[in-house]
Design a protein around this motif. Structure first.
Motif, PDB file in Angstrom:
ATOM      1  N   VAL A 257       6.035  27.378   2.290  1.00 43.14           N
ATOM      2  CA  VAL A 257       7.071  26.357   2.442  1.00 43.14           C
ATOM      3  C   VAL A 257       6.494  25.108   3.112  1.00 43.14           C
ATOM      4  O   VAL A 257       6.792  23.973   2.720  1.00 43.14           O
ATOM      5  N   GLU A 258       5.650  25.317   4.107  1.00 44.06           N
ATOM      6  CA  GLU A 258       5.020  24.179   4.784  1.00 44.06           C
ATOM      7  C   GLU A 258       4.129  23.396   3.823  1.00 44.06           C
ATOM      8  O   GLU A 258       4.107  22.157   3.840  1.00 44.06           O
ATOM      9  N   SER A 259       3.403  24.111   2.971  1.00 47.52           N
ATOM     10  CA  SER A 259       2.552  23.442   1.981  1.00 47.52           C
ATOM     11  C   SER A 259       3.398  22.678   0.970  1.00 47.52           C
ATOM     12  O   SER A 259       3.018  21.593   0.512  1.00 47.52           O
ATOM     13  N   HIS A 260       4.543  23.244   0.603  1.00 36.25           N
ATOM     14  CA  HIS A 260       5.448  22.577  -0.336  1.00 36.25           C
ATOM     15  C   HIS A 260       5.940  21.255   0.241  1.00 36.25           C
ATOM     16  O   HIS A 260       5.934  20.216  -0.435  1.00 36.25           O
ATOM     17  N   ARG A 261       6.337  21.278   1.505  1.00 38.29           N
ATOM     18  CA  ARG A 261       6.805  20.051   2.153  1.00 38.29           C
ATOM     19  C   ARG A 261       5.655  19.047   2.312  1.00 38.29           C
ATOM     20  O   ARG A 261       5.826  17.837   2.100  1.00 38.29           O
ATOM     21  N   ALA A 262       4.481  19.554   2.676  1.00 40.73           N
ATOM     22  CA  ALA A 262       3.322  18.669   2.834  1.00 40.73           C
ATOM     23  C   ALA A 262       2.939  18.025   1.503  1.00 40.73           C
ATOM     24  O   ALA A 262       2.474  16.880   1.471  1.00 40.73           O
ATOM     25  N   GLY A 263       3.141  18.749   0.398  1.00 40.12           N
ATOM     26  CA  GLY A 263       2.859  18.183  -0.916  1.00 40.12           C
ATOM     27  C   GLY A 263       3.754  16.994  -1.222  1.00 40.12           C
ATOM     28  O   GLY A 263       3.292  15.968  -1.743  1.00 40.12           O
ATOM     29  N   TYR A 264       5.043  17.124  -0.896  1.00 36.05           N
ATOM     30  CA  TYR A 264       5.964  15.995  -1.066  1.00 36.05           C
ATOM     31  C   TYR A 264       5.509  14.803  -0.223  1.00 36.05           C
ATOM     32  O   TYR A 264       5.478  13.659  -0.695  1.00 36.05           O
ATOM     33  N   ASP A 265       5.174  15.078   1.039  1.00 39.48           N
ATOM     34  CA  ASP A 265       4.761  13.993   1.935  1.00 39.48           C
ATOM     35  C   ASP A 265       3.498  13.308   1.415  1.00 39.48           C
ATOM     36  O   ASP A 265       3.371  12.077   1.491  1.00 39.48           O
ATOM     37  N   PHE A 266       2.565  14.103   0.886  1.00 38.89           N
ATOM     38  CA  PHE A 266       1.312  13.538   0.376  1.00 38.89           C
ATOM     39  C   PHE A 266       1.572  12.614  -0.811  1.00 38.89           C
ATOM     40  O   PHE A 266       1.047  11.496  -0.877  1.00 38.89           O
ATOM     41  N   ILE A 267       2.393  13.079  -1.755  1.00 35.93           N
ATOM     42  CA  ILE A 267       2.667  12.279  -2.951  1.00 35.93           C
ATOM     43  C   ILE A 267       3.433  11.011  -2.588  1.00 35.93           C
ATOM     44  O   ILE A 267       3.128   9.912  -3.080  1.00 35.93           O
ATOM     45  N   GLU A 268       4.426  11.138  -1.709  1.00 34.41           N
ATOM     46  CA  GLU A 268       5.204   9.967  -1.317  1.00 34.41           C
ATOM     47  C   GLU A 268       4.343   8.958  -0.562  1.00 34.41           C
ATOM     48  O   GLU A 268       4.478   7.741  -0.751  1.00 34.41           O
ATOM     49  N   ASP A 269       3.451   9.452   0.286  1.00 28.92           N
ATOM     50  CA  ASP A 269       2.565   8.541   1.016  1.00 28.92           C
ATOM     51  C   ASP A 269       1.592   7.853   0.061  1.00 28.92           C
ATOM     52  O   ASP A 269       1.286   6.664   0.233  1.00 28.92           O
ATOM     53  N   MET A 270       1.124   8.575  -0.943  1.00 26.35           N
ATOM     54  CA  MET A 270       0.222   7.980  -1.930  1.00 26.35           C
ATOM     55  C   MET A 270       0.933   6.863  -2.700  1.00 26.35           C
ATOM     56  O   MET A 270       0.371   5.773  -2.905  1.00 26.35           O
ATOM     57  N   ILE A 271       2.179   7.120  -3.112  1.00 27.49           N
ATOM     58  CA  ILE A 271       2.946   6.097  -3.830  1.00 27.49           C
ATOM     59  C   ILE A 271       3.196   4.887  -2.930  1.00 27.49           C
ATOM     60  O   ILE A 271       3.095   3.731  -3.365  1.00 27.49           O
ATOM     61  N   ARG A 272       3.500   5.152  -1.663  1.00 27.61           N
ATOM     62  CA  ARG A 272       3.747   4.055  -0.723  1.00 27.61           C
ATOM     63  C   ARG A 272       2.501   3.190  -0.554  1.00 27.61           C
ATOM     64  O   ARG A 272       2.586   1.950  -0.535  1.00 27.61           O
ATOM     65  N   GLN A 273       1.347   3.835  -0.428  1.00 29.71           N
ATOM     66  CA  GLN A 273       0.107   3.074  -0.283  1.00 29.71           C
ATOM     67  C   GLN A 273      -0.170   2.227  -1.525  1.00 29.71           C
ATOM     68  O   GLN A 273      -0.650   1.089  -1.418  1.00 29.71           O
ATOM     69  N   GLN A 274       0.140   2.758  -2.700  1.00 32.19           N
ATOM     70  CA  GLN A 274      -0.065   2.002  -3.934  1.00 32.19           C
ATOM     71  C   GLN A 274       0.861   0.789  -3.992  1.00 32.19           C
ATOM     72  O   GLN A 274       0.455  -0.296  -4.423  1.00 32.19           O
ATOM     73  N   ILE A 275       2.108   0.965  -3.551  1.00 31.62           N
ATOM     74  CA  ILE A 275       3.053  -0.153  -3.558  1.00 31.62           C
ATOM     75  C   ILE A 275       2.619  -1.231  -2.569  1.00 31.62           C
ATOM     76  O   ILE A 275       2.650  -2.430  -2.873  1.00 31.62           O
ATOM     77  N   VAL A 276       2.197  -0.803  -1.378  1.00 31.47           N
ATOM     78  CA  VAL A 276       1.733  -1.767  -0.376  1.00 31.47           C
ATOM     79  C   VAL A 276       0.514  -2.524  -0.893  1.00 31.47           C
ATOM     80  O   VAL A 276       0.389  -3.744  -0.717  1.00 31.47           O
ATOM     81  N   ALA A 277      -0.390  -1.804  -1.571  1.00 33.04           N
ATOM     82  CA  ALA A 277      -1.576  -2.462  -2.122  1.00 33.04           C
ATOM     83  C   ALA A 277      -1.196  -3.440  -3.226  1.00 33.04           C
ATOM     84  O   ALA A 277      -1.802  -4.519  -3.351  1.00 33.04           O
ATOM     85  N   ALA A 278      -0.188  -3.092  -4.039  1.00 31.57           N
ATOM     86  CA  ALA A 278       0.234  -3.984  -5.119  1.00 31.57           C
ATOM     87  C   ALA A 278       0.923  -5.232  -4.568  1.00 31.57           C
ATOM     88  O   ALA A 278       0.710  -6.348  -5.063  1.00 31.57           O
ATOM     89  N   VAL A 279       1.749  -5.060  -3.528  1.00 29.29           N
ATOM     90  CA  VAL A 279       2.448  -6.203  -2.929  1.00 29.29           C
ATOM     91  C   VAL A 279       1.485  -7.056  -2.113  1.00 29.29           C
ATOM     92  O   VAL A 279       1.603  -8.281  -2.058  1.00 29.29           O
ATOM     93  N   GLY A 280       0.529  -6.400  -1.480  1.00 28.72           N
ATOM     94  CA  GLY A 280      -0.440  -7.124  -0.667  1.00 28.72           C
ATOM     95  C   GLY A 280      -0.176  -7.055   0.816  1.00 28.72           C
ATOM     96  O   GLY A 280      -1.003  -7.468   1.623  1.00 28.72           O
ATOM     97  N   LYS A 281       0.959  -6.527   1.211  1.00 27.72           N
ATOM     98  CA  LYS A 281       1.297  -6.391   2.623  1.00 27.72           C
ATOM     99  C   LYS A 281       2.450  -5.412   2.762  1.00 27.72           C
ATOM    100  O   LYS A 281       3.111  -5.060   1.774  1.00 27.72           O
ATOM    101  N   GLU A 282       2.691  -4.989   3.978  1.00 23.63           N
ATOM    102  CA  GLU A 282       3.821  -4.109   4.256  1.00 23.63           C
ATOM    103  C   GLU A 282       5.024  -4.964   4.617  1.00 23.63           C
ATOM    104  O   GLU A 282       5.001  -5.710   5.598  1.00 23.63           O
ATOM    105  N   LEU A 283       6.070  -4.883   3.803  1.00 25.87           N
ATOM    106  CA  LEU A 283       7.248  -5.714   4.002  1.00 25.87           C
ATOM    107  C   LEU A 283       8.068  -5.211   5.180  1.00 25.87           C
ATOM    108  O   LEU A 283       8.229  -4.010   5.379  1.00 25.87           O
ATOM    109  N   THR A 284       8.599  -6.153   5.935  1.00 22.63           N
ATOM    110  CA  THR A 284       9.432  -5.833   7.088  1.00 22.63           C
ATOM    111  C   THR A 284      10.783  -6.529   6.938  1.00 22.63           C
ATOM    112  O   THR A 284      11.026  -7.269   5.970  1.00 22.63           O
TER     113      THR A 284
END
Length: 213
Positions: free
Chosen positions: A140-167
């Motif tokens: 179960v912990e690995s399942h949750r960590a998998g979600y966190d990993f994928i979501e963090d990867m997508i977030r990093q890609q969006i930040v890289a595409a935008v060029g900065k972290e929006l606030t």
């Protein structure tokens, strides 16, 4: 997150809590036996049952495949994005084999000595069950960590595409710019900021009331 994802996470969180209660009960039984029974089984340390040697098939796995455009994605393309039946079967078979091997090793530690007439409440069955629930919680912990990993990867890609972290400040500045384009200068929202002087008879602390017509 979509409702299916939230539902899956909630289900596995409940399952992990249930497994945790079972684990606590089994550890209590072993502690009770260690306190009141004098046999070889009572001397075994249950903290060693970590299931680290059991193969964990729950992990985010990526395949190098062609990436069709969203507009041309078909049901066959979506099906090909999942693991093949043979790959999934191989992963599950290895998981079953390693789990059975570890359970057999744990059960061997709790073999009953028939030459000694002693009552036990924590035997091979309870030991293998303890190993199973410990492993279940790790899945179960690995399942949750998998979600966190994928979501963090997508977030990093969006930040890289935008060029900065929006606030919040960035959105505020955008709305100010947007209002200049939408409203005429006469009707543009004005910043709500007023200077309040400080003197022996004036203080910036007080109350304000906004009355709408």
């Amino acid at each position: 997150r979509n409702p299916d994802t939230e539902g899956a996470l909630a289900f596995f969180a409940d399952l992990s809590r249930f497994a945790g209660k079972v684990e606590s009960s089994l550890r209590y039984l072993h502690g009770f036996q260690a306190k009141h029974c004098n046999n070889a089984n009572s001397q075994i340390d249950c903290d060693q049952f970590t299931a680290q040697d059991v193969f964990n098939p729950v992990l985010p796995l990526f395949q190098q495949t062609s990436c069709p455009s969203v507009a041309t994605t078909s049901a066959d393309d979506l099906a090909s994005a999942a693991l093949s039946l043979g790959t999934a079967s191989s992963l599950l078979s290895e998981h079953k084999r390693s789990l059975h091997e570890c359970c057999s090793a744990v059960a061997a530690l709790f073999e009953v000595d028939t030459s000694v007439n002693t009552a036990t409440v924590f035997r091979a069955t309870e030991a293998t069950m303890l190993l199973a629930v410990v492993h279940l919680r790790s899945l179960v912990e690995s399942h949750r960590a998998g979600y966190d990993f994928i979501e963090d990867m997508i977030r990093q890609q969006i930040v890289a595409a935008v060029g900065k972290e929006l606030t919040v400040r960035d959105f505020s500045q955008y709305m100010t710019f947007h209002n200049r384009k939408v409203f005429k200068e006469t009707y543009q929202p004005q910043p709500f900021s007023f200077a309040v002087r400080r003197s022996p008879v004036h203080s910036p602390e007080g109350q304000i009331q906004i009355v709408t017509a």
